[in-house]
Design an enzyme around this catalytic site. Structure first.
Site, PDB file in Angstrom:
ATOM      1  CE  LYS A   1    -110.825 -76.820 -30.166  1.00 34.15           C
ATOM      2  NZ  LYS A   1    -111.559 -77.077 -31.406  1.00 34.15           N
ATOM      3  CG  ASN A   2    -111.339 -80.836 -31.054  1.00 35.03           C
ATOM      4  OD1 ASN A   2    -111.957 -79.785 -30.917  1.00 35.03           O
ATOM      5  ND2 ASN A   2    -110.279 -80.960 -31.826  1.00 35.03           N
TER       6      ASN A   2
ATOM      7  CB  CYS B   1    -112.693 -72.469 -41.164  1.00 35.24           C
ATOM      8  SG  CYS B   1    -111.601 -73.872 -41.128  1.00 35.24           S
TER       9      CYS B   1
ATOM     10  NE  ARG C   1    -112.579 -78.394 -41.208  1.00 36.48           N
ATOM     11  CZ  ARG C   1    -112.377 -77.882 -39.985  1.00 36.48           C
ATOM     12  NH1 ARG C   1    -111.889 -76.681 -39.875  1.00 36.48           N
ATOM     13  NH2 ARG C   1    -112.715 -78.559 -38.907  1.00 36.48           N
TER      14      ARG C   1
ATOM     15  CG  ASP D   1    -106.372 -80.613 -34.581  1.00 33.52           C
ATOM     16  OD1 ASP D   1    -107.334 -81.013 -33.906  1.00 33.52           O
ATOM     17  OD2 ASP D   1    -106.490 -80.217 -35.749  1.00 33.52           O
TER      18      ASP D   1
ATOM     19  NE  ARG E   1    -112.915 -71.134 -32.617  1.00 32.98           N
ATOM     20  CZ  ARG E   1    -113.339 -71.605 -33.789  1.00 32.98           C
ATOM     21  NH1 ARG E   1    -112.980 -71.009 -34.905  1.00 32.98           N
ATOM     22  NH2 ARG E   1    -114.113 -72.657 -33.855  1.00 32.98           N
TER      23      ARG E   1
END
Ligand code: EPZ
Length: 420
Positions: free
Chosen positions: A22-23, A118, A123, A307, A399
């Site tokens: 994803k990243n 978030c 952030r 993460d 997500r």
């Protein structure tokens, strides 16, 4: 809102396919703004964040079409017709800020909503903005938007990051690839996703030196051209399922995973008693002899990734002994603690550190996801817990993880999605 129901206690055996990262996909999609020619990405995961980025690019004028016989390729092309990234899209996904550098580099202007904070932290994006100003951009903040413009082209600059930032490195790397002259990014992020972006930009005609190191040297070029790029496998999905196997006591091959991308994760899992070995199909993970407490501090790559912090905490909740987990990247990334505690975990948080004292077993309970990685942590806890766990608000999970219930039930987990 969907929930996921798990009945714990099943060891996992078999094979779990690992999807594209994803990243890596999100910045690579933003790179589609850097050329009017076609950029094709393969091994693209099916995730909510990818759809959001496609929606954002479409309103800039870049058509994003799924193609390929497996439906896992994206073809991006078209002329930029709009240089504004609106709040109603940006607020859904912070990575939207990654269109700022490419828009400035291509169009000389951009109006991008500030992403806002978030659940895991404020952030800020100050490093993105300061770097672009060093490259000649004039940046103002207006009613929650970054309004940026540059007369002519961005110019190369030497940018030293006071703190390692994945997103700022990506934004400035993309801007520098079309700037006039040389840009040096010092104390740049070294995550595999950065390396993947560099490889794709080079395939598009960019000139980048120092790839994989903390100092990137970019010689700007006038234009970039079409390319096709296969996205690297997702190292966080890999680490998450490695923890799933570890917590249930199973033995699974993570297909297409790359052990060299796991950084400190494989070392820490080995310390905790988990075998992580490279095999021709990917990475084999199994519990060897018991699960032992191990300490971690989250750091930029190749350190232990933030993460993976929530997932590792779930694993340590049922390990023998204690584990000290320190979160040094984000200021509020312990929200999974209260939900794990409701399942019987013994966790004490002191500022940026949490002490986890292992218990013989967790107890299933109704719990609520608060952010992407916290939700995967609760799934892991449910796999090991006695009885039933129902994780609500799994839109957070969707997500960043594709078909969790399908991948886990295929290796023996009792897990199902409850659609409301
Ligand atoms: C990326 O976020 C990832 N997201 C995050 O993954 C990941 O947790 C993070 O990198 C760290 O590895 C994507 O790649 C889409 P940073 P990013 O800039 O780029 C501070 C997930 O779960 N900072 O490396 O936003 C910041 O506050 C997500 O997939 C500034 O101070 O992270 C943080 O403390 C969550 N000013 C630290 O740097 C800035 O301008 C690292 O942030 C930028 C960042």
């Amino acid at each position: 809102m969907d929930s996921i129901r798990i009945v714990g206690g099943q060891p996992l055996h078999g094979e779990i396919p690992i999807g594209g990262a994803k990243n890596a996909t999100l910045p690579l999609m933003a790179a589609g703004l850097l050329t009017e020619e076609r950029l094709t990405l393969t091994r693209v995961p099916r995730l909510a964040d990818i759809e959001t980025m496609a929606e954002l690019l479409a309103q800039h004028g870049i058509a994003v079409e799924r193609c390929g016989n497996d439906g896992r390729s994206l073809s991006l092309g078209g002329a930029i017709t709009n240089t504004e990234a609106p709040y109603d899209i940006v607020r859904k996904m912070r990575a939207s800020i990654l269109v700022l550098g490419p828009l400035l580099a291509r169009m000389g202007e951009a109006r991008v909503s500030l992403p806002g904070g978030c659940a895991i932290g404020t952030r800020p994006v100050d490093l993105h903005l300061k770097g672009l100003e060093q490259m000649g951009a004039v940046i103002e903040l207006e009613a929650g938007y970054v309004v940026a413009r540059v007369a002519g082209r961005l110019r190369g600059a030497t940018i030293i990051f006071p703190t390692v930032s994945v997103g700022a490195t990506e934004n400035l790397l993309m801007a520098a690839s079309l700037a006039n002259g040389q840009t040096v990014l010092r104390n740049a992020a070294r995550e595999p996703e950065i390396v993947d972006l560099c490889h794709c930009l080079v395939a598009m005609g960019a000139r980048i030196g120092g790839i994989g190191t903390g100092e990137l040297v970019v010689e700007g070029v006038d234009r970039l051209h079409a390319a096709t790029h296969a996205i690297i496998p997702d190292r966080i999905e890999t680490g998450t399922y490695a923890c799933a196997v570890a917590i249930t006591g199973g033995d699974v091959v993570l297909r297409d995973a790359r052990v060299d991308h796991l950084g400190a994760v494989s070392r820490v899992l080995e310390e905790a008693g988990i075998g992580v070995t490279e095999v021709p199909e990917g990475v084999r993970v199994r519990r060897l002899n018991g699960l032992h407490g191990a300490d971690v501090m989250t750091e930029p790559y190749p350190g232990f990734p933030t993460d993976m912090q929530a997932q590792f905490m779930a694993l340590m909740a049922v390990a023998e002994g204690a584990s000290m987990i320190t979160e040094s990247i984000f200021e509020n990334r312990f929200m999974h603690v209260s939900e794990l505690t409701r399942m019987g975990a013994r966790v004490n948080v002191h500022g940026a550190s949490a002490i986890v004292r292992g218990v013989p077993s967790l107890t299933g309970a109704p719990v609520m996801a608060t952010d992407l990685r916290a939700s995967s942590s609760l799934i892991l806890a449910g796999l090991a817990a006695k009885g039933e766990t129902v994780v609500s608000r799994v839109y957070h999970l969707d997500r960043g993880y594709e078909d969790v219930e399908g991948k886990l039930s295929a290796v023996g987990a009792k897990i199902e999605r409850i659609s409301e």
